[in-house]
Enzyme design. Sequence first.
Site, PDB file in Angstrom:
ATOM      1  N   GLU A   1      77.248  34.988  12.975  1.00  0.00           N
ATOM      2  CA  GLU A   1      77.193  35.850  14.172  1.00  0.00           C
ATOM      3  C   GLU A   1      75.874  35.647  14.913  1.00  0.00           C
ATOM      4  O   GLU A   1      75.842  35.651  16.148  1.00  0.00           O
ATOM      5  CB  GLU A   1      77.390  37.315  13.758  1.00  0.00           C
ATOM      6  CG  GLU A   1      78.801  37.546  13.217  1.00  0.00           C
ATOM      7  CD  GLU A   1      79.001  38.969  12.735  1.00  0.00           C
ATOM      8  OE1 GLU A   1      78.460  39.298  11.669  1.00  0.00           O
ATOM      9  OE2 GLU A   1      79.671  39.741  13.434  1.00  0.00           O
TER      10      GLU A   1
ATOM     11  N   ALA B   1      74.377  39.114   6.358  1.00  0.00           N
ATOM     12  CA  ALA B   1      73.650  40.365   6.136  1.00  0.00           C
ATOM     13  C   ALA B   1      73.331  40.496   4.651  1.00  0.00           C
ATOM     14  O   ALA B   1      74.040  39.941   3.811  1.00  0.00           O
ATOM     15  CB  ALA B   1      74.498  41.538   6.594  1.00  0.00           C
TER      16      ALA B   1
ATOM     17  N   GLU C   1      83.257  38.482   5.841  1.00  0.00           N
ATOM     18  CA  GLU C   1      83.084  39.940   5.702  1.00  0.00           C
ATOM     19  C   GLU C   1      84.329  40.621   5.155  1.00  0.00           C
ATOM     20  O   GLU C   1      84.251  41.584   4.397  1.00  0.00           O
ATOM     21  CB  GLU C   1      82.725  40.568   7.052  1.00  0.00           C
ATOM     22  CG  GLU C   1      81.286  40.325   7.499  1.00  0.00           C
ATOM     23  CD  GLU C   1      81.116  39.053   8.297  1.00  0.00           C
ATOM     24  OE1 GLU C   1      81.967  38.135   8.179  1.00  0.00           O
ATOM     25  OE2 GLU C   1      80.131  38.963   9.051  1.00  0.00           O
TER      26      GLU C   1
ATOM     27  N   GLY D   1      76.959  37.552   9.033  1.00  0.00           N
ATOM     28  CA  GLY D   1      75.931  37.816  10.039  1.00  0.00           C
ATOM     29  C   GLY D   1      75.183  36.549  10.420  1.00  0.00           C
ATOM     30  O   GLY D   1      74.664  36.439  11.539  1.00  0.00           O
TER      31      GLY D   1
HETATM   32  C1  LIG Z   1      74.669  48.443   8.203  1.00  0.00           C
HETATM   33  C2  LIG Z   1      75.483  47.663   9.187  1.00  0.00           C
HETATM   34  C3  LIG Z   1      75.564  46.268   8.790  1.00  0.00           C
HETATM   35  C4  LIG Z   1      76.197  45.458   9.857  1.00  0.00           C
HETATM   36  C5  LIG Z   1      76.645  44.187   9.272  1.00  0.00           C
HETATM   37  C6  LIG Z   1      77.081  43.285  10.296  1.00  0.00           C
HETATM   38  C7  LIG Z   1      78.109  42.348   9.823  1.00  0.00           C
HETATM   39  C8  LIG Z   1      77.628  41.331   8.871  1.00  0.00           C
HETATM   40  C9  LIG Z   1      78.069  41.379   7.628  1.00  0.00           C
HETATM   41  C10 LIG Z   1      77.711  40.336   6.688  1.00  0.00           C
HETATM   42  O1  LIG Z   1      77.085  39.361   6.981  1.00  0.00           O
HETATM   43  S1  LIG Z   1      78.255  40.603   5.122  1.00  0.00           S
HETATM   44  C11 LIG Z   1      77.707  39.169   4.256  1.00  0.00           C
HETATM   45  C12 LIG Z   1      78.545  37.998   4.586  1.00  0.00           C
HETATM   46  N1  LIG Z   1      78.157  36.879   3.772  1.00  0.00           N
HETATM   47  C13 LIG Z   1      78.767  36.540   2.672  1.00  0.00           C
HETATM   48  O2  LIG Z   1      79.739  37.121   2.270  1.00  0.00           O
HETATM   49  C14 LIG Z   1      78.194  35.374   1.932  1.00  0.00           C
HETATM   50  C15 LIG Z   1      77.982  35.728   0.515  1.00  0.00           C
HETATM   51  N2  LIG Z   1      77.340  34.674  -0.228  1.00  0.00           N
HETATM   52  C16 LIG Z   1      77.962  33.549  -0.597  1.00  0.00           C
HETATM   53  O3  LIG Z   1      79.070  33.260  -0.251  1.00  0.00           O
HETATM   54  C17 LIG Z   1      77.205  32.654  -1.513  1.00  0.00           C
HETATM   55  O4  LIG Z   1      76.245  33.414  -2.161  1.00  0.00           O
HETATM   56  C18 LIG Z   1      76.523  31.473  -0.789  1.00  0.00           C
HETATM   57  C19 LIG Z   1      75.680  31.950   0.367  1.00  0.00           C
HETATM   58  C20 LIG Z   1      77.564  30.470  -0.325  1.00  0.00           C
HETATM   59  C21 LIG Z   1      75.577  30.752  -1.799  1.00  0.00           C
HETATM   60  O5  LIG Z   1      76.342  30.391  -2.924  1.00  0.00           O
HETATM   61  P1  LIG Z   1      75.645  29.821  -4.230  1.00  0.00           P
HETATM   62  O6  LIG Z   1      76.727  29.498  -5.195  1.00  0.00           O
HETATM   63  O7  LIG Z   1      74.679  28.772  -3.865  1.00  0.00           O
HETATM   64  O8  LIG Z   1      74.767  31.002  -4.809  1.00  0.00           O
HETATM   65  P2  LIG Z   1      75.201  32.436  -5.293  1.00  0.00           P
HETATM   66  O9  LIG Z   1      75.043  32.502  -6.767  1.00  0.00           O
HETATM   67  O10 LIG Z   1      76.470  32.861  -4.726  1.00  0.00           O
HETATM   68  O11 LIG Z   1      74.071  33.337  -4.613  1.00  0.00           O
HETATM   69  C22 LIG Z   1      72.687  33.208  -4.977  1.00  0.00           C
HETATM   70  C23 LIG Z   1      72.069  34.592  -4.986  1.00  0.00           C
HETATM   71  O12 LIG Z   1      72.073  35.095  -3.669  1.00  0.00           O
HETATM   72  C24 LIG Z   1      72.717  36.354  -3.631  1.00  0.00           C
HETATM   73  N3  LIG Z   1      73.371  36.481  -2.322  1.00  0.00           N
HETATM   74  C25 LIG Z   1      74.174  35.600  -1.747  1.00  0.00           C
HETATM   75  N4  LIG Z   1      74.554  36.028  -0.537  1.00  0.00           N
HETATM   76  C26 LIG Z   1      73.967  37.226  -0.360  1.00  0.00           C
HETATM   77  C27 LIG Z   1      73.969  38.165   0.704  1.00  0.00           C
HETATM   78  N5  LIG Z   1      74.641  37.960   1.846  1.00  0.00           N
HETATM   79  N6  LIG Z   1      73.276  39.282   0.547  1.00  0.00           N
HETATM   80  C28 LIG Z   1      72.559  39.512  -0.586  1.00  0.00           C
HETATM   81  N7  LIG Z   1      72.503  38.645  -1.621  1.00  0.00           N
HETATM   82  C29 LIG Z   1      73.203  37.511  -1.503  1.00  0.00           C
HETATM   83  C30 LIG Z   1      73.709  36.308  -4.777  1.00  0.00           C
HETATM   84  O13 LIG Z   1      74.039  37.599  -5.185  1.00  0.00           O
HETATM   85  C31 LIG Z   1      72.899  35.581  -5.822  1.00  0.00           C
HETATM   86  O14 LIG Z   1      71.996  36.519  -6.353  1.00  0.00           O
HETATM   87  P3  LIG Z   1      71.615  36.469  -7.882  1.00  0.00           P
HETATM   88  O15 LIG Z   1      72.899  36.547  -8.647  1.00  0.00           O
HETATM   89  O16 LIG Z   1      70.923  35.159  -8.102  1.00  0.00           O
HETATM   90  O17 LIG Z   1      70.752  37.660  -8.089  1.00  0.00           O
END
Ligand SMILES: CCCCCCC/C=C/C(=O)SCCNC(=O)CCNC(=O)[C@H](O)C(C)(C)COP(=O)(O)OP(=O)(O)OC[C@H]1O[C@@H](n2cnc3c(N)ncnc32)[C@H](O)[C@@H]1OP(=O)(O)O
Length: 719
Positions: A103, A61, A123, A100
């Site tokens: 999921e 997400a 999460e 997500g």
């Molecule tokens: C309102 C109801 C909602 C219901 C939700 C349902 C349940 C679902 C929940 C979720 O899915 S919560 C999110 C779960 N995912 C994560 O926790 C993953 C988070 N991201 C990472 O672990 C890493 O970013 C990565 C995907 C492994 C990539 O790593 P890498 O080292 O290649 O790059 P990063 O520097 O970490 O990230 C690049 C850039 O992207 C942004 N970002 C990463 N993931 C997200 C995300 N899920 N959402 C928004 N943005 C994300 C990160 O902040 C970086 O941004 P910048 O710093 O470049 O601006």
Amino acid sequence: MARYAQVQGSVALITLTNPPVNALSAAVRLGITEAVTRALRDPKVKSVVICGENGVFCGGADIREFAKPMTGPPLVPMISAIEEGDKPVVAAIEGVAFGGGLELALGCHYRIAHSKARVGLPEVTLGLLPAAGGTQRLPRLIGLAPALELITTGRHVTAQEALKLGIVDKVTDQSAQDLAIQFAQEVIGQPLLPRKLSTQLTPCPPDVDTILDEAMARVKQRARGAMAPVACVQAVRAAVNLPYQAGMQKEQELMAFLFRSSQARALQYCFFAQRAVGKWSLSSGAHSGNSKPRPVTKAAVIGLGTMGRGITVALVKAGLSVVAVETNKKQLEMGKQMVSAMLKHDAQKMNAVPRLDLLHYTTDLSELKNTDLIIEAVFEDMALKKEVFKKLSSVCKPDAVLCTNTSGLDVDELASVTKRPELVVGMHFFAPAHVMKLLEVVRGSRSSPEVMATAMHLGKRLGKVSVVVGNCSGFVGNRMLRPYLDQANFLLEEGATPELVDGALEEFGFPMGVFKVSDLSGLDVGWRIRKEAGLTGPNVDPKDPLRRRQGRRYSPLPDLVCEQGRLGQKSGRGWYLYDKPGGRVATPDPDIHKLLEDYRVRHGIRPRQIGSQEVLERCLFALINEGFRVLEDGMAMGPEGIDMIYVFGYGWPRHRGGPMFYAAMVGLPRVLERLEYYQQVHPDVPHLQPSSLLRRLVVNGSPPLDKWRDFLQRPHSQL
Ligand SMILES: CCCCCCC/C=C/C(=O)SCCNC(=O)CCNC(=O)[C@H](O)C(C)(C)COP(=O)(O)OP(=O)(O)OC[C@H]1O[C@@H](n2cnc3c(N)ncnc32)[C@H](O)[C@@H]1OP(=O)(O)O
């Protein structure tokens, strides 16, 4: 935000297109919903593949959307529509399928992963739970115990492990998308019902209640007050005890509670703060985007004490060739043995071969001629360090970067004895250096942008969270620690015990209270520093009364404890009693209680009842106050840096976001009011005098943390 194509005649290919990680933003969810509807309706389409652009399936997400009102189609019905459809849907997982994203893949009927892909439900690390059906589908797919472990820890799983666990159906070294398209054609016409996880029962071992109860006990013990892991167990319990729809209802209820919590806000703040600190900038205009690091292939470490050994291990593990220098032959031999043992131990855990071949040991500094970067980690003594830097300056190649691992000495003074002050920088590791994630990168007044970029880049290679800090005494972390330690000692004088203070801090979420940490580090470390600073020992100003130094309140209690040979865990006694020298289990010590009582009698102090709230306010607000001074002095880029230093280096509970975030959550007016109160009660403690920045922020309506920079007086940055 989701591309639609028809391939191989009958396969609909839906590609998520939201760089960099294809997060499930409102636009992506809309794109998927429309594309899936189209594929299911089109009679020419017989099966569907969902994949992500640029070699990433989906990072979950969109976390940035959590702080805004919800728009676009929700995830749960979107995923249900995929699962409920009558055409097989295959997820082609490359890069990552997290949160997500996984999921979404669990709602698909089949999952094909690239061998380098990773999957997981992180999460919980954001203060949430997998609320798009993850807590209900994963246990049905892989069983209770493994699902509990993955959901409560957020651990990432390699494609190979995912295959073993049954999360994915196939793993390939080739294109996951190509294999998925081929596979999607092969499965046309096969029964879909067994592939719809929501229709399945969670496989239940006979000891299901025991497994759940044990998981709950484990998370409560580990969570240090974090709520999400507990909610995760509750949600998975529903996957066992309730039908799917009722389980989903429970998942939503728990999520709604977590979603609104300050813990979720803190953890999501940490996620972005951790990434923000990597994007450093200096007052000169240089920043991470315009400053190139120097290539470092060969590094050196000077001094093989505890820090030097840990740094050596960290460098070797990152694949660097390392020259380890120790002038004392006996120390060198001991260091060599310990470094080898640490590398072997680590390699064994990862089923790898220890890279001992990358190491060269010597007693001779002149062997550093070809090294690109040298990290000095000798005893914390300015004269000794200067001597080392002088030698390095003449021995090393002219463009070699010289780093010091000092924990608080003046980097400029060290740089001044070299012929290349612009190539000198602080790299302050935290013990044990191969384990702890924090690295303070200390900018001396003449450190060049290139040298900052080199140290920050090296930190990244070592897997550290590196934070740029200014060159002030104690830098950021240790500078803020002083008022915290002082308050803890003053509380003992006034009536507390070490276990009362530690209990309050541990209840707050620190893994160990201040006195247990001091025992672990060794009480003689601070004792020596205080002696050098003239606070105790022969250099004390004879005019200073016992409980005052340099015009302010001073507690000699830690000195008295050291004088009794109580040096902490290593001597079996410190603020606590241990079963043996080196023992780790702390028990309250009646001798310490007696020492405190006698001390109070001697100094005419009437002990009072001290509660947890006072402990927390005095220790934490004093530390936070110093954090505001650090910002005011321009010694940190922003509050995020301070928070990451405390989360990754000092055990500050992540679900409380770091000291500056915590201050904002408590409310700046409240922090100010309590500091003012304690300052009135203790006028001889300057650390309790509220910082001018804190006052200014309160006067200006307590703006949010990301606006604090606007209230610094200029010119502010010392970076
Ligand atoms: C309102 C109801 C909602 C219901 C939700 C349902 C349940 C679902 C929940 C979720 O899915 S919560 C999110 C779960 N995912 C994560 O926790 C993953 C988070 N991201 C990472 O672990 C890493 O970013 C990565 C995907 C492994 C990539 O790593 P890498 O080292 O290649 O790059 P990063 O520097 O970490 O990230 C690049 C850039 O992207 C942004 N970002 C990463 N993931 C997200 C995300 N899920 N959402 C928004 N943005 C994300 C990160 O902040 C970086 O941004 P910048 O710093 O470049 O601006």
